[in-house]
Write a protein that holds these residues in place. Structure first.
Motif, mmCIF file in Angstrom:
data_model
loop_
_atom_site.group_PDB
_atom_site.id
_atom_site.type_symbol
_atom_site.label_atom_id
_atom_site.label_comp_id
_atom_site.label_asym_id
_atom_site.label_seq_id
_atom_site.Cartn_x
_atom_site.Cartn_y
_atom_site.Cartn_z
ATOM 1 N N ALA A 1 0.824 -1.214 0.000
ATOM 2 C CA ALA A 1 0.000 0.000 0.000
ATOM 3 C C ALA A 1 0.851 1.254 0.000
ATOM 4 C CB ALA A 1 -0.937 -0.006 1.200
ATOM 5 N N SER A 2 1.918 1.220 0.807
ATOM 6 C CA SER A 2 2.765 2.409 0.865
ATOM 7 C C SER A 2 3.499 2.624 -0.441
ATOM 8 C CB SER A 2 3.775 2.275 2.008
ATOM 9 O OG SER A 2 4.627 1.175 1.775
ATOM 10 N N LEU A 3 3.824 1.538 -1.141
ATOM 11 C CA LEU A 3 4.502 1.667 -2.415
ATOM 12 C C LEU A 3 3.549 2.192 -3.476
ATOM 13 C CD1 LEU A 3 6.539 -1.653 -2.428
ATOM 14 C CD2 LEU A 3 7.253 0.603 -1.679
ATOM 15 N N ALA A 4 2.307 1.754 -3.406
ATOM 16 C CA ALA A 4 1.329 2.207 -4.384
ATOM 17 C C ALA A 4 1.101 3.697 -4.302
ATOM 18 C CB ALA A 4 0.011 1.466 -4.179
ATOM 19 N N ALA A 5 1.352 4.260 -3.151
ATOM 20 C CA ALA A 5 1.122 5.698 -2.960
ATOM 21 C C ALA A 5 2.215 6.545 -3.562
ATOM 22 C CB ALA A 5 0.998 5.998 -1.470
ATOM 23 N N SER A 6 3.084 5.958 -4.368
ATOM 24 C CA SER A 6 4.219 6.711 -4.891
ATOM 25 C C SER A 6 4.100 6.994 -6.381
ATOM 26 C CB SER A 6 5.510 5.950 -4.641
ATOM 27 O OG SER A 6 5.651 5.702 -3.274
ATOM 28 N N PHE A 7 3.074 6.522 -7.024
ATOM 29 C CA PHE A 7 2.976 6.677 -8.461
ATOM 30 C C PHE A 7 1.628 7.240 -8.862
ATOM 31 C CE2 PHE A 7 5.987 3.398 -7.615
ATOM 32 C CZ PHE A 7 7.021 3.660 -8.493
ATOM 33 N N LEU A 8 1.580 7.885 -10.013
ATOM 34 C CA LEU A 8 0.334 8.309 -10.606
ATOM 35 C C LEU A 8 0.226 7.612 -11.950
ATOM 36 C CD1 LEU A 8 -1.090 11.855 -10.882
ATOM 37 C CD2 LEU A 8 -1.103 10.365 -12.840
ATOM 38 N N VAL A 9 -0.622 6.624 -12.064
ATOM 39 C CA VAL A 9 -0.893 5.963 -13.330
ATOM 40 C C VAL A 9 -2.365 5.647 -13.380
ATOM 41 C CG1 VAL A 9 1.402 4.976 -13.582
ATOM 42 C CG2 VAL A 9 -0.318 3.693 -12.373
ATOM 43 N N SER B 1 2.216 10.298 -17.342
ATOM 44 C CA SER B 1 3.303 11.275 -17.299
ATOM 45 C C SER B 1 3.142 12.256 -16.163
ATOM 46 C CB SER B 1 3.352 12.051 -18.615
ATOM 47 O OG SER B 1 2.272 12.961 -18.665
ATOM 48 N N GLY B 2 1.952 12.329 -15.588
ATOM 49 C CA GLY B 2 1.743 13.263 -14.501
ATOM 50 C C GLY B 2 1.298 14.626 -14.958
ATOM 51 N N TYR B 3 1.028 14.810 -16.243
ATOM 52 C CA TYR B 3 0.640 16.114 -16.743
ATOM 53 C C TYR B 3 -0.822 16.213 -17.129
ATOM 54 C CZ TYR B 3 5.276 17.988 -16.823
ATOM 55 O OH TYR B 3 6.477 18.478 -16.435
ATOM 56 N N GLY C 1 12.516 1.489 -19.734
ATOM 57 C CA GLY C 1 12.010 2.796 -20.121
ATOM 58 C C GLY C 1 13.025 3.902 -19.939
ATOM 59 N N PRO C 2 12.845 5.010 -20.660
ATOM 60 C CA PRO C 2 13.722 6.176 -20.525
ATOM 61 C C PRO C 2 13.275 7.043 -19.353
ATOM 62 C CG PRO C 2 12.081 6.602 -22.191
ATOM 63 C CD PRO C 2 11.812 5.205 -21.693
ATOM 64 N N PRO C 3 13.899 8.201 -19.135
ATOM 65 C CA PRO C 3 13.433 9.110 -18.093
ATOM 66 C C PRO C 3 11.980 9.513 -18.325
ATOM 67 C CG PRO C 3 15.604 9.758 -18.856
ATOM 68 C CD PRO C 3 15.141 8.682 -19.770
ATOM 69 N N ARG C 4 11.237 9.680 -17.236
ATOM 70 C CA ARG C 4 9.823 10.018 -17.334
ATOM 71 C C ARG C 4 9.362 10.741 -16.076
ATOM 72 N NH1 ARG C 4 9.509 4.425 -16.179
ATOM 73 N NH2 ARG C 4 11.110 4.390 -17.787
ATOM 74 N N TRP C 5 8.148 11.322 -16.144
ATOM 75 C CA TRP C 5 7.591 12.062 -15.013
ATOM 76 C C TRP C 5 6.571 11.216 -14.271
ATOM 77 C CZ3 TRP C 5 9.812 16.674 -14.043
ATOM 78 C CH2 TRP C 5 10.476 17.323 -15.089
ATOM 79 N N PHE C 6 6.436 11.464 -12.979
ATOM 80 C CA PHE C 6 5.364 10.848 -12.207
ATOM 81 C C PHE C 6 4.901 11.834 -11.144
ATOM 82 C CE2 PHE C 6 9.090 9.865 -9.688
ATOM 83 C CZ PHE C 6 8.662 9.933 -8.367
ATOM 84 N N CYS C 7 3.719 11.587 -10.612
ATOM 85 C CA CYS C 7 3.148 12.453 -9.588
ATOM 86 C C CYS C 7 2.906 11.642 -8.329
ATOM 87 C CB CYS C 7 1.833 13.058 -10.074
ATOM 88 S SG CYS C 7 1.015 14.077 -8.832
ATOM 89 N N PRO C 8 3.607 11.933 -7.226
ATOM 90 C CA PRO C 8 3.399 11.178 -5.981
ATOM 91 C C PRO C 8 1.981 11.354 -5.450
ATOM 92 C CG PRO C 8 5.410 12.501 -5.882
ATOM 93 C CD PRO C 8 4.631 12.966 -7.068
ATOM 94 N N VAL C 9 1.360 10.261 -5.108
ATOM 95 C CA VAL C 9 -0.015 10.305 -4.624
ATOM 96 C C VAL C 9 -0.122 11.030 -3.288
ATOM 97 C CG1 VAL C 9 -1.877 8.867 -3.738
ATOM 98 C CG2 VAL C 9 -0.772 8.263 -5.863
ATOM 99 N N PHE D 1 1.045 23.080 -4.651
ATOM 100 C CA PHE D 1 1.698 22.894 -5.935
ATOM 101 C C PHE D 1 1.147 21.651 -6.631
ATOM 102 C CE2 PHE D 1 4.955 25.108 -3.417
ATOM 103 C CZ PHE D 1 5.366 26.102 -4.290
ATOM 104 N N GLU D 2 1.148 21.693 -7.966
ATOM 105 C CA GLU D 2 0.977 20.479 -8.763
ATOM 106 C C GLU D 2 2.375 19.870 -8.893
ATOM 107 O OE1 GLU D 2 -1.532 18.951 -10.177
ATOM 108 O OE2 GLU D 2 -3.218 20.348 -10.113
ATOM 109 N N VAL D 3 2.663 18.873 -8.103
ATOM 110 C CA VAL D 3 4.023 18.339 -8.009
ATOM 111 C C VAL D 3 4.245 17.268 -9.078
ATOM 112 C CG1 VAL D 3 5.707 17.188 -6.542
ATOM 113 C CG2 VAL D 3 4.089 18.812 -5.543
ATOM 114 N N ARG D 4 5.314 17.412 -9.840
ATOM 115 C CA ARG D 4 5.747 16.423 -10.824
ATOM 116 C C ARG D 4 7.212 16.094 -10.546
ATOM 117 N NH1 ARG D 4 1.144 17.017 -11.048
ATOM 118 N NH2 ARG D 4 -0.159 17.879 -12.710
ATOM 119 N N CYS D 5 7.547 14.835 -10.555
ATOM 120 C CA CYS D 5 8.916 14.407 -10.238
ATOM 121 C C CYS D 5 9.524 13.675 -11.424
ATOM 122 C CB CYS D 5 8.914 13.493 -9.008
ATOM 123 S SG CYS D 5 8.208 14.253 -7.526
ATOM 124 N N LEU D 6 10.769 13.958 -11.689
ATOM 125 C CA LEU D 6 11.484 13.298 -12.781
ATOM 126 C C LEU D 6 12.135 12.027 -12.267
ATOM 127 C CD1 LEU D 6 12.514 13.398 -15.721
ATOM 128 C CD2 LEU D 6 14.511 14.656 -14.865
#
Length: 717
Positions: free
Chosen positions: A2-10, A64-66, A122-130, A166-171
């Motif tokens: 559960a804690s790991l799932a909270a780290s991605f936006l997909v 991508s988080g956008y 995969g190459p570098p990409r963006w994600f949004c922490p939940v 903020f709308e936070v996006r992480c590389l």
């Protein structure tokens, strides 16, 4: 998991067609990550043509988080708005809100990073922490650019706090990725330009940690016409002087069967384990419990260092060090082209790069650059105790939602963690020494302990005497927060805000904390904005002349002749509460005032020069209050007595519209308020002699036996 799932936006399941605009869904799903170039290309197509994505590119865009940030609240051909039931209602943020700071630790970073580094090609990409959640309306975008690790979770301690504003996006740069620096710059640059095209009137924030600092500077140099706010955390622009340089030959010659030693080599120069382990420890706990928790945190943290061997294996580390070297050279060669607003956060105990010296260099090399030093922290500043990134952003007036910062509309109320850090850690000694006791006056004229006599509904204008060096400020603001949950917005001298106190060695200090707790420059427009928003405003008509008075002027109201504030109060029907404060003579002995200092060679020249560029609150022809020179008086501390406050009977301005037109009536009303302040101080000077706890020794003994500081009794009114 559960804690790991909270780290991605997909998105778990995506359907093609007109329903492609959806609220953000968050599940763990590495298998559907997409390339950043494809994401950016698809987003460009949307921005230019307004065309919904195909089923093939749809997951790449949403992941991508956008997608949510760029389409929320917008309607283009082929799109539909979110259902009303899905819309997020933004409630007004209350004072002393829970910002979640301290709920995460480095252990959380290591746990999530262990999952994120699994190879996916995969190459570098963006994600949004939940954990960032849904930000408030009109929040700007913040792009986080990671350090050597490349994981993108370097803000894990700050996700919940930053996510409100903020709308936070992480590389994320995968472990096995070998994208050259110039290509990473283009990737970030494309994201910045898309965000700017979507919201041209809002700034784009770039937070660069170490290597990410070079990346942020490179993007800023290439895009001078985009409104960027660049926050650099121990930027690696000083890599040429790094302590890692001697390690490079060792790492290259290290046998494969000894690669497990890499994390221990890194740990010796990266962060401060003690600072990392102290993040979520409440300083109000008994010392024994603090030590127990610290021991437990260290026990849990140290074994996790072995995971660094997987996060940054030797081959990756060697590649990243070469990448940082090129990034440093690239950024340094373009510093002259940077027009963005830049804030440097530099650690004084950084064993990886000379961050303190680099902060001082960058301030001199970049036009619009400021610095804040954190002398006890290491290289991993964002993961250590002592730094709440949002607090620093607020305290340096770096947060804004438009092209220019507005200290009223862009103000963010202080959180509970900021209250604890500001009052219970930063100025605890002054609080302990002064033990301020507050009285107020009820409608029937009765004086009572506490603030029950002060109205509970604004707008309210608190008008009073400015004690020497503003000793009275802190207990006053604290008591309003504790007892009435009301933030008092203090009107302060502009020199605290225009950079006059800035220098290349500035630390996050008292002026910054004053901004965090609502201080604004004393101007007519700011007073207008505050009263129009029903705020509680603290105003000192005597200003700096009263706070920096001369010998023999203790407890003397030195106000200008003109009734400056009464018309403004009457315009909004504000309630005026006159108050007096005494106790400065119990705190310090006045040794040198302005007249004494002007008789000392060299010192008088320094005072004149420092006041030449000081912004004036009033015109020079407005008497001694307007012509007053700023200086630091010579004081000797005394065995502390106590500070006392008395808020007089509230004075309504509703129904007194004549003040707006009749100058004589306004002057009479103004003098009435001044006389009330004088009367309050005279009452306190007399009654404090009856206080059995005026002496600090008596208060200490009472506190040990009975209660905390704020509950120590005073005189009986």
């Amino acid at each position: 998991m559960a804690s790991l799932a909270a780290s991605f936006l997909v998105s778990p399941s995506l359907r093609p067609g007109p329903e492609w605009v959806r609220p953000r869904c968050r599940v763990l799903g590495r298998s559907v990550y997409g390339g950043a170039d494809r994401v950016a290309s698809s987003l460009e197509s949307i921005a230019l043509n307004g065309t919904p994505p195909s089923p093939v590119t749809e997951p790449l865009i949403e992941e991508s988080g956008y997608l949510a940030a760029r389409t929320k609240g917008k309607k283009r051909e082929g799109e539909r708005r979110l259902d009303d039931s899905m819309a997020v209602e933004i409630e007004e943020l209350q004072v002393l809100w829970d910002d979640g700071y301290g709920s995460a630790s480095v252990k959380d970073y290591l746990a999530v990073a262990k999952e994120m580094i699994k190879p996916d090609g995969g190459p570098p990409r963006w994600f949004c922490p939940v954990e960032c959640g849904q930000p408030l309306k009109d929040s700007p975008v913040l792009l986080f650019l990671p350090g050597l690790d490349g994981v993108g979770m370097g803000l894990v301690l700050h996700h919940k706090t930053l996510g409100r504003f903020f709308e936070v996006r992480c590389l994320h740069i995968p472990v096995q990725d070998r994208t050259p620096f110039e290509e990473i710059v283009k990737l970030v640059e494309k994201a910045v330009r898309l965000e700017h095209a979507s919201s041209p009137n809002k700034p784009v924030y770039l937070v660069g940690d170490s290597f990410g600092g070079c990346l942020a500077l490179a993007v800023a140099a290439r895009n001078p016409n985009i409104d960027l706010v660049v926050i650099l955390v121990n930027p690696a622009t000083s890599f040429g002087r790094s302590q890692l340089q001697p390690l490079l030959p060792v790492l290259e010659a290290l046998p494969d069967d000894l690669h497990f030693t890499v994390p221990y080599l890194l740990s010796s120069v990266m962060g401060n384990p003690m600072k990392m382990a102290m993040v979520n420890i409440d300083n109000k706990l008994p010392r024994r419990l603090q030590l127990e928790r610290l021991s437990g945190n260290l026990t849990n943290l140290l074994p996790g260092l072995s995971d660094l061997a997987d996060i940054i294996p030797r081959e990756t580390l060697l590649w990243k060090l070469k990448l940082v070297k090129s990034a440093s050279a690239y950024a340094n060669s373009r510093l002259h082209a940077i027009k963005a607003e830049v804030l440097v956060l530099a650690s004084g105990n950084d064993n990886m790069i000379p961050s303190r010296e680099e902060g001082q260099r960058l301030v001199k090399s970049i036009k619009n650059c400021r610095v804040r030093h954190f002398k006890d922290n290491g290289h991993t500043l964002l993961m250590e105790e002592g730094l709440n990134l949002l607090t620093v952003i607020k305290g340096t007036y770096t947060y804004r939602r438009s092209r220019r910062h507005d200290c009223v509309s862009d103000f963010l109320p202080p959180s509970m963690s900021e209250f604890k850090m500001g009052f219970e850690q930063t100025i605890w000694l002054l609080r302990y020494a002064s033990s301020g006791v507050i009285y107020s006056t009820l409608e029937d004229g009765k004086i009572v302990r506490g603030l029950s006599g002060v109205p509970s509904k604004g707008p309210v204008l608190l008008v009073g005497y400015h004690m020497l060096m503003g000793f009275e400020l802190f207990s006053l603001v604290e008591e309003f927060l504790r007892e009435k949950n009301i933030l008092v917005r203090g009107m302060a001298h502009p020199s605290l805000f225009i950079g006059a106190l800035e220098n290349p060695t500035s630390e996050f200090s008292l002026p910054d904390w004053m901004r965090v707790f609502g201080a604004v420059p004393v101007t007519g427009s700011n007073l207008y904005k505050l009263l129009s928003s029903d705020s509680y405003v603290l105003l000192y008509p005597g200003g700096a002349r009263e706070a920096l008075h001369y010998k023999g002027e203790e407890y003397k109201c030195i106000w200008p002749d003109q009734p400056e504030f009464v018309r403004m109060a009457a315009r909004f029907g504000a309630t005026i509460v006159p108050f007096g404060a005494v106790g400065e003579d119990d705190m310090a002995e006045y040794v040198l005032d302005y007249n004494d200092m002007m008789k000392i060679p060299f010192l008088n020249d320094y005072i004149r020069e420092s006041n030449q560029n000081t912004q004036r609150v009033r015109e020079k022809g407005s008497g001694e209050v307007g012509n007053h020179q700023l200086f630091i008086p010579g004081l000797l501390p005394k065995i502390p007595g106590r500070i006392y406050y008395l808020f007089g009977k509230p004075i309504e301005t509703r129904g007194r519209e004549g003040i707006l037109e009749d100058r004589e009536e306004a002057t009479e009303f103004y003098l009435q308020i001044k006389s009330e302040v004088d009367r309050n101080m005279a009452y306190l000077l007399k009654k404090r002699e009856e206080d059995p706890y005026r002496s600090i020794l008596d208060r200490v003994l009472y506190r040990v036996l009975h209660s905390p500081i704020r509950d120590i009794p005073g005189f009986k009114p």
